[in-house]
Design a protein around this motif. Structure first.
Motif, mmCIF file in Angstrom:
data_model
loop_
_atom_site.group_PDB
_atom_site.id
_atom_site.type_symbol
_atom_site.label_atom_id
_atom_site.label_comp_id
_atom_site.label_asym_id
_atom_site.label_seq_id
_atom_site.Cartn_x
_atom_site.Cartn_y
_atom_site.Cartn_z
ATOM 1 N N VAL A 139 1.084 -0.982 -4.911
ATOM 2 C CA VAL A 139 -0.109 -0.469 -4.245
ATOM 3 C C VAL A 139 0.237 0.046 -2.859
ATOM 4 C CG1 VAL A 139 -1.782 -1.866 -5.518
ATOM 5 C CG2 VAL A 139 -0.769 -2.774 -3.417
ATOM 6 N N GLY A 179 0.035 -5.386 -6.755
ATOM 7 C CA GLY A 179 -0.067 -5.856 -5.387
ATOM 8 C C GLY A 179 0.875 -7.025 -5.192
ATOM 9 N N LEU A 202 -5.466 -12.485 -3.403
ATOM 10 C CA LEU A 202 -4.814 -11.205 -3.658
ATOM 11 C C LEU A 202 -3.505 -11.347 -4.429
ATOM 12 C CD1 LEU A 202 -5.332 -9.084 -0.398
ATOM 13 C CD2 LEU A 202 -6.427 -8.804 -2.629
ATOM 14 N N TYR A 230 -7.316 -4.756 -6.953
ATOM 15 C CA TYR A 230 -6.414 -3.769 -6.356
ATOM 16 C C TYR A 230 -6.846 -2.343 -6.655
ATOM 17 C CZ TYR A 230 -3.106 -7.080 -4.431
ATOM 18 O OH TYR A 230 -2.522 -8.053 -3.664
#
Length: 253
Positions: A139, A179, A202, A230
């Motif tokens: 990402v 990510g 995350l 994401y």
């Protein structure tokens, strides 16, 4: 059975690609510098899945050793149907303080090496009318993040073009953009969930990332961004000021 070549197969996401592809019945060619780690993984995969496993220990930044991988990808007698370009490493974000030779090696491993390996694989894939290439990006390709984000941006851009170019000939090219993922890649940089401003929510699991990306590659998608969180984050980068996006990119070194 189909044969898959996986670079960076000694740890992290590369190991997971090897396991999941073998579980689907593919023979695998494991590529990395650490022969001992590759041998251990090869023994595990042979025992568990009964597929053929080749170990190809090579430093992909060494032209001579990389040539052996390119030769394997070009083999007409032992054709390769899947290439996973996963090898890579991270550097601190302080570009001005980093050793420039380390930066040059970083650029070569993330851009030049996958370009060369794709070139080696594509002729045979196109001639046979089938093949899949997965290029592991990030990402960070969509978020300003020093030379890492720039290198991964190249991977995404080229994969999009290559997929449009070669999909009509039966060969798909997918840039995989995870990510933060629980792997040795981040641990080597001293990162864990909740550290360096990266919320625990995350962090992704490597098995999930690989499963999602293989599904997207099977659907012929040029870009795979595992997880809705994401995909939303990447969508936001298109509308927020670049200075704000760059500050977000500072999280997690």
């Amino acid at each position: 059975m189909p044969t898959a070549v996986i670079t960076g197969a000694s740890s992290g996401i590369g190991v997971e690609y090897a396991r999941q592809l073998a579980a689907r019945g593919a023979d695998v060619v494991l590529v990395a510098r650490d022969r001992a780690a590759l041998d251990a993984l090869a023994h595990e995969i042979r025992s568990r899945h009964g597929v053929h496993v080749e170990v190809l220990a090579a430093d992909l930044l060494d032209a001579g050793e990389r040539a052996a991988v390119e030769t394997r990808l070009r083999s007409a007698a032992q054709p390769v149907e899947v290439l996973v370009n996963n090898a890579g490493f991270g550097l601190p974000l302080d570009f001005e303080r980093n050793d420039i030779e380390a930066e040059a090696a970083h650029l070569a491993l993330h851009v030049e090496v996958p370009m060369r390996l794709m070139h080696a694989a594509l002729e045979g894939m196109c001639a046979r009318g089938s093949g899949r290439i997965l290029n592991i990006a990030s990402v960070a390709a969509f978020i300003p993040r020093s030379t890492y984000g720039a290198a991964k941006g190249w991977i995404v851009s080229f994969s999009r073009w290559a997929n449009a170019r070669y999909a009509p000939r039966g060969v798909t090219v997918t840039a995989v953009c995870p990510g933060f993922t629980h792997t040795d890649f981040h641990r080597r940089m001293g990162l864990e969930a909740g550290s360096e401003g990266v919320p625990a929510g995350l962090w992704l699991n490597a098995a999930f990332v690989v499963r999602a990306s293989l599904r997207d590659a099977a659907r012929g998608r040029p870009v795979s961004i595992p997880s809705l969180r994401y995909r939303l984050l990447v969508a936001l980068t298109r509308v927020v000021p670049s200075t704000l996006a760059a500050r977000v990119g500072e999280s997690g070194r």
